[in-house]
Design an enzyme around this catalytic site. Structure first.
Site, mmCIF file in Angstrom:
data_model
loop_
_atom_site.group_PDB
_atom_site.id
_atom_site.type_symbol
_atom_site.label_atom_id
_atom_site.label_comp_id
_atom_site.label_asym_id
_atom_site.label_seq_id
_atom_site.Cartn_x
_atom_site.Cartn_y
_atom_site.Cartn_z
ATOM 1 N N PHE A 191 -10.932 -7.777 14.276
ATOM 2 C CA PHE A 191 -9.594 -8.024 13.257
ATOM 3 C C PHE A 191 -9.845 -6.660 12.497
ATOM 4 O O PHE A 191 -10.514 -6.755 11.729
ATOM 5 C CB PHE A 191 -9.992 -8.955 12.777
ATOM 6 C CG PHE A 191 -9.421 -9.597 11.904
ATOM 7 C CD1 PHE A 191 -8.831 -10.181 11.921
ATOM 8 C CD2 PHE A 191 -9.510 -10.029 10.120
ATOM 9 C CE1 PHE A 191 -6.814 -10.757 11.217
ATOM 10 C CE2 PHE A 191 -8.744 -9.965 9.106
ATOM 11 C CZ PHE A 191 -7.102 -10.835 9.382
ATOM 12 N N GLN A 192 -8.483 -6.435 12.128
ATOM 13 C CA GLN A 192 -7.858 -5.104 11.422
ATOM 14 C C GLN A 192 -8.418 -4.092 11.920
ATOM 15 O O GLN A 192 -8.836 -3.484 10.599
ATOM 16 C CB GLN A 192 -8.232 -6.147 10.126
ATOM 17 C CG GLN A 192 -6.852 -7.039 10.160
ATOM 18 C CD GLN A 192 -6.674 -6.848 8.016
ATOM 19 O OE1 GLN A 192 -8.126 -6.949 7.308
ATOM 20 N NE2 GLN A 192 -5.992 -7.748 7.385
ATOM 21 N N GLU A 209 0.898 -1.082 -0.104
ATOM 22 C CA GLU A 209 0.077 0.077 0.374
ATOM 23 C C GLU A 209 0.740 1.618 0.022
ATOM 24 O O GLU A 209 0.096 2.137 -0.690
ATOM 25 C CB GLU A 209 -0.810 0.165 1.004
ATOM 26 C CG GLU A 209 -1.869 -1.338 0.931
ATOM 27 C CD GLU A 209 -1.972 -1.972 1.498
ATOM 28 O OE1 GLU A 209 -0.618 -2.494 1.766
ATOM 29 O OE2 GLU A 209 -2.446 -3.244 2.186
ATOM 30 N N LYS A 241 -16.869 -1.409 6.334
ATOM 31 C CA LYS A 241 -17.570 -1.493 5.698
ATOM 32 C C LYS A 241 -19.217 -2.057 5.702
ATOM 33 O O LYS A 241 -19.840 -2.230 4.272
ATOM 34 C CB LYS A 241 -17.215 -3.254 5.923
ATOM 35 C CG LYS A 241 -17.235 -4.580 4.651
ATOM 36 C CD LYS A 241 -16.469 -6.016 5.424
ATOM 37 C CE LYS A 241 -17.343 -7.101 4.331
ATOM 38 N NZ LYS A 241 -16.383 -8.080 4.624
ATOM 39 N N MET A 288 24.510 9.031 0.619
ATOM 40 C CA MET A 288 24.135 9.709 1.399
ATOM 41 C C MET A 288 24.400 9.864 3.006
ATOM 42 O O MET A 288 25.664 10.707 3.867
ATOM 43 C CB MET A 288 23.031 10.831 1.724
ATOM 44 C CG MET A 288 22.657 12.237 1.710
ATOM 45 S SD MET A 288 24.229 13.350 1.359
ATOM 46 C CE MET A 288 23.194 14.218 -0.319
#
Lengths: 559, 173
Positions: free
Chosen positions: A114-115, A52, A164, A466
């Site tokens: 969950f999640q 993502e 959802k 760097m």
């Protein structure tokens, strides 16, 4: 006309109504109703990324290259948290990104489902606007507000979190009728008159331009200002390509890795006209020592930026293009001949970054020549980013895209996918170091699956270069955790079905880069460069622009 | 410029996310803050938040500018603490046994606090204004059982103006 639609359908309709044609995302449990609806809207092309974070960077790259909203979609929990780095990147660089996240069903919120993650809470400081949709009746309005806020004023990221069950709810839907809210024109006459007076009286005036010039498309106006007054123009990292590099009044990039004559010009200037920039610490060095003789005129859309980092003599709030247009009309024509000659006297003879055969300058020269200067360069973060900023001869506006404010390694490869989709038919080179490339190299699979023609260049010096350079200068050469192993990139590309080349000497450059350009799809070129190449000059962190560390002749001990 | 306490007043949309954003702008700096007070304002759908923050002038100004551009903020202003008069409401439950009840009621009367509830051995009173701390100190000998105070309710000191403010018509010069 009112129809009955699901929340997911309303989300798709609102995206389409806003003119969005590409979205980047990754499905998962809480966003599945949206993905169920998506195939009904073939005008919304979905790019399946491999992580993502890449969706957010790709949306950012798309937004910067197109000027339209970039969209990243993720599920709740880990999907949403993976977006955070990309949202923060867009926030620092004022990029209009819309993040859409699925959320657990409303009855589960607050139960550590969950999640479940409080993504609104996580992203509050790095979004202009965000909302957890509580009911389908407010969904369309929230989508419209989010898309409008992302683009209004100083652009930035926004987030809409949709449970959802709201995606599955059904409700009457009326398509949007109104056009975007127009910005009110700035009333700037007094400030402009005052600025014109300061410019007329100045002996050593100069112009500094930043990302605001690109966001407002003020290219012609800035050029007119420079040409009418003879003032030299300095481009910050995010202002690069807003003014032609070859223009006789173009000086270069200021700040930590700015050329000596650019920083000395700032230190000697008596008037600085700053347009669409925020005087970031990488530009100013130690603020107390920045431009000690200069009265600063600041033209800037975001009022909170005026006086934030440096004190200003005249601050004018408004769109960079409109304000610059007014300033051009108000200034008296003048020349700055003696001042330009003085600046030329500050310049150091040009030396390549190191004496090795395959210098960054040579590589960038090959990319420029073989593409006729027509490609867009997307850079990552680190030494290669500075070499590109300093040495690539940009000719076209907005063809340099990089992570400036946040300095996000791993940005280039996914952002270049977004740039490619915004500019199909044009060449896009994603230039990374061996460190940053390995952060998001999984996106090669996305390029293959979605047919995204991104040319990838890896500047491989075997170090996090760097950081190694800082260790060399400021940490007694203790190269702690900066040597970094790389896989065989040519074989890796081959495993993805992507043509790849390794270049170790200058003689191969033109041929290999041309072949990569000619590939219809993605291509990868690894450039094996010297291990201890440095970016010179360098202002030590916290140091004044007057105190650069400069390159030593080959063989001499490093600073 | 040494740090001093500034009084901040923010008017914003009555919505918890906006409240959260406003607090976030302050929280990000981790400056010392005190006396947060928030509640409905004279405008429908808008809350007013007032508090004190310890900052130098430059930081106070940056804070104000960033509050102003926060989505949902309608107005923000910053005053020096000398230019703001802080009030507040104190709800106190104090011991008031029979032999001390008259003395407790006398203290409450001195501070113009109103008794809102009386039990056999206690009194609950509401006090207003700047004297809340003094009221509590005066009641302590009797035994303060419970105390709830609102945050600062600010008003502008007579004839003062905010040191830092912004209205759309104001030019930045």
């Amino acid at each position: 006309m009112t129809e009955i639609l699901t929340g997911a359908q309303i989300m798709c309709r609102e995206l389409a109504a806003a003119g969005i044609d590409v979205i980047f995302g990754y499905p998962g449990g809480a966003i599945m109703p949206f993905y169920h609806a998506l195939p009904e809207y073939p005008g919304l092309r979905h790019i399946l990324v491999r992580h993502e974070q890449a969706a957010a960077h790709a949306a950012d790259g798309y937004a910067r290259a197109s000027g339209r909203v970039g969209v990243a979609v993720a599920t709740s929990g880990p999907g949403a948290t993976n977006l955070v780095t990309g949202i923060a990147t867009a926030h620092m660089d004022s990029s209009p990104v819309l993040a859409i996240t699925g959320q657990v069903g409303r009855s589960m919120i607050g139960r550590d489902a969950f999640q479940e993650t409080d993504v609104i809470g996580l992203t509050l400081p790095i979004t202009k606007y965000s909302h957890l949709v509580q009911d389908i009746s407010e969904l369309a309005d929230i989508m419209r507000t989010a898309i409008a806020v992302a683009q209004e004023g100083r652009p930035g990221p926004v987030l809409v979190d949709v449970p959802k069950d709201v995606q599955n709810q059904k409700a009457p839907y009326t398509p949007p009728a109104s056009a975007p809210r127009p910005a009110s024109p700035a009333d700037a006459a007094d400030g402009i008159a005052q600025a014109a007076k300061l410019i007329a009286a100045a002996e050593r005036p100069l112009v500094m331009i930043g990302h605001g010039v690109i966001l407002s498309g003020a290219y012609a106006e800035v050029r007119a200002l420079a040409e009418k007054t003879g003032m030299p123009v300095i481009t910050t990292l995010l202002g690069i390509s807003a003014f032609p590099e070859s223009h006789p009044l173009h000086l270069g990039m200021p700040g930590m890795h700015g050329e000596v004559h650019v920083n000395r010009a700032i230190q000697h200037a008596d008037v600085i006209v700053g347009i669409g920039l925020r005087f970031d610490d990488r530009v100013t060095g130690n603020v107390a020592g920045f431009a000690p003789r200069a009265k600063i005129i600041h033209l800037e859309l975001d009022r909170a930026e005026i006086g934030k980092n440096v004190p200003v003599a005249v601050g004018i709030v408004g769109d960079a293009r409109e304000l610059t247009r007014q300033l051009v009309a108000a200034v008296a024509p003048r020349r700055c001949g003696p001042w330009l000659a003085e600046i030329q006297g500050f310049a150091r003879p040009k030396v390549e970054s190191f004496s090795g055969d395959l210098s960054p300058e040579a590589i960038l020269g090959a990319i420029h020549e073989t593409t006729g200067g027509e490609c867009t360069i997307v850079t990552d973060v680190g030494q290669h980013q500075m070499w590109v900023a300093k040495h690539y001869p940009y000719r076209r506006a907005n063809t340099h895209i990089t992570s400036g404010g946040l300095g996000t390694m791993g940005f280039a490869v996914p952002a270049a996918m977004g740039v490619h989709l915004a500019r199909p038919g044009e060449l896009v080179w994603a230039i990374s170091g061996d460190g940053g490339f390995q952060m998001n190299m999984a996106e090669m699979a996305t390029m293959v699956q979605e047919g995204l023609s991104v040319k990838m260049a890896i500047f491989n010096n075997g170090y996090l270069g760097m950081v190694r350079q800082w260790q060399q200068f400021f940490h007694e050469k203790r190269y702690s955790s900066t040597p970094i192993w790389s896989p065989d990139y040519v074989k890796l590309a081959d495993a993805y079905g992507i043509p790849g080349w390794r270049v170790t000497d200058r003689g191969q450059l033109g041929d290999v880069v041309s072949r990569a350009n000619a590939e219809p799809g993605p291509a990868l070129v690894e450039f094996v460069i010297a291990q201890e190449a440095n970016v010179y000059p360098m202002i030590p962190p916290g140091g004044s622009l007057s105190e650069p560390i400069e390159a030593r002749p080959a063989g001499a001990p490093a600073a | 410029m040494p740090a001093a306490f500034y009084a901040v007043s923010v008017l914003f949309d009555d919505e918890i996310l906006t409240f959260n954003r406003v607090i976030g702008v302050v929280r990000r700096r981790n400056l010392e803050t005190k006396e947060f007070g928030v509640g409905p304002s004279e405008r429908a759908g808008a809350l007013r938040l007032t508090f004190f923050v310890q900052a130098d002038e430059a930081n106070a100004e940056r804070l104000l500018r960033q509050l102003e551009k926060t989505h949902g903020v309608r107005h923000a202003a910053v005053f020096t603490s000398a230019e703001a008069v802080a009030g507040g409401v104190t709800l106190v439950k104090v011991n008031a046994r029979a032999h001390e009840r008259a003395a407790v009621l006398a203290v409450l009367s001195d501070y113009q606090a109103s008794v809102v509830d009386e039990g056999p051995e206690t009194v609950i009173a509401v006090g207003c204004g700047q004297d809340a701390a003094a009221l509590v100190r005066a009641l302590e000998p009797f035994g303060v059982l419970e105390l709830a105070r609102s945050g600062a309710l600010l008003r502008r000191a007579p004839r003062s103006r905010p040191v830092l403010t912004h209205s759309p018509s104001e030019a930045v010069l």
